[in-house]
Scaffold this motif. Structure first.
Motif, PDB file in Angstrom:
ATOM      1  N   VAL A 100     -35.764  16.654  27.290  1.00  0.00           N
ATOM      2  CA  VAL A 100     -36.216  15.488  28.069  1.00  0.00           C
ATOM      3  C   VAL A 100     -36.913  14.468  27.186  1.00  0.00           C
ATOM      4  CG1 VAL A 100     -36.464  16.821  30.186  1.00  0.00           C
ATOM      5  CG2 VAL A 100     -38.429  16.582  28.654  1.00  0.00           C
ATOM      6  N   SER A 101     -37.118  14.794  25.906  1.00  0.00           N
ATOM      7  CA  SER A 101     -37.698  13.835  24.964  1.00  0.00           C
ATOM      8  C   SER A 101     -36.626  12.810  24.575  1.00  0.00           C
ATOM      9  CB  SER A 101     -38.198  14.570  23.720  1.00  0.00           C
ATOM     10  OG  SER A 101     -37.131  15.191  23.037  1.00  0.00           O
ATOM     11  N   PRO A 102     -37.029  11.687  23.975  1.00  0.00           N
ATOM     12  CA  PRO A 102     -36.047  10.637  23.646  1.00  0.00           C
ATOM     13  C   PRO A 102     -35.172  10.991  22.437  1.00  0.00           C
ATOM     14  CG  PRO A 102     -38.210   9.994  22.869  1.00  0.00           C
ATOM     15  CD  PRO A 102     -38.407  11.275  23.651  1.00  0.00           C
ATOM     16  N   ILE A 103     -34.685  12.210  22.392  1.00  0.00           N
ATOM     17  CA  ILE A 103     -33.816  12.664  21.306  1.00  0.00           C
ATOM     18  C   ILE A 103     -32.446  12.950  21.892  1.00  0.00           C
ATOM     19  CG2 ILE A 103     -33.454  14.397  19.505  1.00  0.00           C
ATOM     20  CD1 ILE A 103     -36.392  14.915  19.417  1.00  0.00           C
ATOM     21  N   ARG A 104     -31.415  12.444  21.262  1.00  0.00           N
ATOM     22  CA  ARG A 104     -30.061  12.678  21.743  1.00  0.00           C
ATOM     23  C   ARG A 104     -29.662  14.141  21.553  1.00  0.00           C
ATOM     24  NH1 ARG A 104     -27.877   7.585  18.278  1.00  0.00           N
ATOM     25  NH2 ARG A 104     -28.766   5.897  19.550  1.00  0.00           N
ATOM     26  N   ARG A 105     -28.741  14.575  22.396  1.00  0.00           N
ATOM     27  CA  ARG A 105     -28.287  15.962  22.291  1.00  0.00           C
ATOM     28  C   ARG A 105     -27.620  16.228  20.936  1.00  0.00           C
ATOM     29  NH1 ARG A 105     -28.474  17.647  27.753  1.00  0.00           N
ATOM     30  NH2 ARG A 105     -30.243  16.463  28.538  1.00  0.00           N
ATOM     31  N   SER A 106     -26.890  15.260  20.423  1.00  0.00           N
ATOM     32  CA  SER A 106     -26.240  15.433  19.127  1.00  0.00           C
ATOM     33  C   SER A 106     -27.273  15.612  18.019  1.00  0.00           C
ATOM     34  CB  SER A 106     -25.343  14.238  18.815  1.00  0.00           C
ATOM     35  OG  SER A 106     -26.096  13.033  18.784  1.00  0.00           O
ATOM     36  N   GLU A 107     -28.402  14.912  18.135  1.00  0.00           N
ATOM     37  CA  GLU A 107     -29.468  15.034  17.135  1.00  0.00           C
ATOM     38  C   GLU A 107     -30.129  16.406  17.211  1.00  0.00           C
ATOM     39  OE1 GLU A 107     -30.508  10.261  17.301  1.00  0.00           O
ATOM     40  OE2 GLU A 107     -31.750  11.716  18.368  1.00  0.00           O
ATOM     41  N   VAL A 108     -30.267  16.927  18.434  1.00  0.00           N
ATOM     42  CA  VAL A 108     -30.824  18.269  18.608  1.00  0.00           C
ATOM     43  C   VAL A 108     -29.909  19.304  17.959  1.00  0.00           C
ATOM     44  CG1 VAL A 108     -31.434  20.040  20.290  1.00  0.00           C
ATOM     45  CG2 VAL A 108     -32.064  17.652  20.711  1.00  0.00           C
ATOM     46  N   VAL A 109     -28.610  19.195  18.217  1.00  0.00           N
ATOM     47  CA  VAL A 109     -27.656  20.170  17.680  1.00  0.00           C
ATOM     48  C   VAL A 109     -27.606  20.088  16.156  1.00  0.00           C
ATOM     49  CG1 VAL A 109     -25.224  20.813  17.572  1.00  0.00           C
ATOM     50  CG2 VAL A 109     -26.270  20.223  19.756  1.00  0.00           C
ATOM     51  N   VAL A 110     -27.533  18.880  15.619  1.00  0.00           N
ATOM     52  CA  VAL A 110     -27.439  18.737  14.159  1.00  0.00           C
ATOM     53  C   VAL A 110     -28.717  19.219  13.497  1.00  0.00           C
ATOM     54  CG1 VAL A 110     -27.189  17.082  12.265  1.00  0.00           C
ATOM     55  CG2 VAL A 110     -25.776  16.856  14.310  1.00  0.00           C
TER      56      VAL A 110
END
Length: 421
Positions: free
Chosen positions: A240-250
């Motif tokens: 729910v933070s302003p981080i994209r899902r792709s950024e979380v995965v990478v």
């Protein structure tokens, strides 16, 4: 949906990766398994195991075994002396003889451990060449490694030597040189590359160990950053933070790959140390016994670069696979059951690598993910690296990694997967 497909912002990726690495570093058990195990296990198996095996075989040759004989009086004294005194093998090593013991029941004597073997000589045992041949029966525990490398080998060598002596005496009595029976001799010369000859018969274990350490090093981080966070309830906060899902995965992929590469680097250091350790522990006289099994790793800058590149591509692939699988688990324990079968992807091909000499090295073999990494690592160890095939293997692994990352990003965007707990 656009957040899933947009290019990652590397500042957020770095923060996610740092968070996961810090969490892994706090787990001392995972850290020790990633560093100490590779440093210790590879030298142990590449040096210690062959050294132990060589000394075990050599010890059987030096040990004095008990051998039973039926009707000892009918055996020529020269043969009894040859059995009792031992002989020198083709490598110049002296083998001890055996203690001869009269027995009545050969099978029972061997089965009950009274003697290690029994020789039953026929009454018409030839005393000289030219007489009718006869068969000597040898009772022993066939298939027993200790017996095969010890008493059976000794007795066969002694009987063969006695046979040769009778033939030589018969030829001499007739004025015929001993070379009459062997007009052609074969001299076998090793035409393999020096690095291939030095790699040893257990070289196929090196790729298995390196990839197993990559898998083990990344497993703890991958599971903790996915199923572990779901179990603790912190994954929802991150998403729910302003981080994209792709950024979380990478970010999680980079953290997992970093710990996997740390474990692989320690394994490579342990592999490089096996050569000096082998020379330190193995006396020059025993070198012929252990070098053929354990071997040593001799690498060039190009092969080191190929090894690092291959390990990096394998680490990225396995890390992406671990994350893509672990995110479906509800808990840390459930994730462990999911990722455990992945080790079979390494074990089964690694077992097949011992028959690598029978496998054709075509482009198709290097296009199989994970398997190609083991084949390239084995090529590096044996000094038979093919750069175009290695480049193909790296490209295939990176392509599969990209597909797995896409699968993981898609899974992180599905509420049915994220909130399965």
């Amino acid at each position: 949906m656009s957040g899933l497909l947009s290019a990652p912002r590397w500042n957020f990726v770095r923060q996610v990766a740092s968070k996961e690495l810090l969490s892994t570093l706090r787990d001392r058990r995972a850290l020790m398994s990633s560093i100490l195990l590779p440093l210790l296990l590879i030298p142990l198996f590449t040096v210690g195991f062959p050294l132990l095996l060589g000394r075990a075989f050599s010890g059987q040759q030096q040990e004095i075994q008990r051998v039973g004989i039926i009707i000892m009086d009918s055996v020529p004294k020269s043969l009894l002396d040859r059995l009792s005194q031992g002989h020198t093998d083709s490598f110049g090593r002296r083998e001890s003889g055996v203690v001869l013991v009269p027995v009545t029941d050969p099978q029972a004597a061997v089965r009950d451990g009274i003697v290690d073997a029994v020789l039953v000589f026929p009454p018409n045992l030839p005393k000289r060449a030219g007489e009718p041949s006869a068969t000597v029966k040898l009772y022993a525990k066939v298939g027993n490694l200790k017996a095969e490398s010890g008493v059976i080998a000794k007795l066969n060598a002694a009987l063969a030597g006695y046979n040769t002596t009778l033939v030589a005496e018969g030829l001499k009595a007739r004025g015929v040189p001993a070379s009459f029976l062997t007009p052609i001799r074969v001299q076998t010369l090793d035409a393999s590359r020096p690095q291939e000859a030095a790699s040893g018969q257990l070289a196929f274990l090196v790729p298995m160990f390196l990839l197993q350490f990559i898998l083990a090093g990344g497993m703890a981080t991958a599971i903790d950053s996915t199923a572990g966070e779901k179990e603790r309830g912190t994954l929802e906060v991150l998403l729910v933070s302003p981080i994209r899902r792709s950024e979380v995965v990478v970010g999680k992929l980079l953290a997992t790959c970093s710990t996997a590469l740390l474990s692989a680097a320690c394994g490579l250091v342990g592999l490089l140390l096996s050569g000096p350790v082998s020379r330190l522990l193995t006396p020059p006289a025993a070198g012929a016994v252990t070098t053929g099994l354990g071997g040593q790793l001799s690498v060039t800058p190009l092969s080191v670069l190929a090894l690092i590149t291959m390990a990096l591509s394998a680490a990225l692939l396995l890390s992406a696979l671990l994350i893509a699988v672990s995110i479906f688990a509800r808990s840390y324990k459930e994730a462990q059951t999911y990722v455990t079968p992945i080790s079979l992807l390494i074990v089964f091909p690694a077992v097949g690598l011992q028959f690598a000499d029978f496998i054709g090295r075509g482009a198709g073999l290097y296009a199989i993910p994970v398997v190609n990494a083991m084949v390239v690592i084995l090529d590096v160890v044996k000094g038979t690296l093919n750069l175009p095939f290695a480049a193909l293997a790296v490209a295939v692994n990176l392509l599969v990694t990209a597909l797995l990352i896409g699968l993981a990003v898609r899974s992180f965007g599905r509420e049915a997967v994220i909130f399965r707990n």
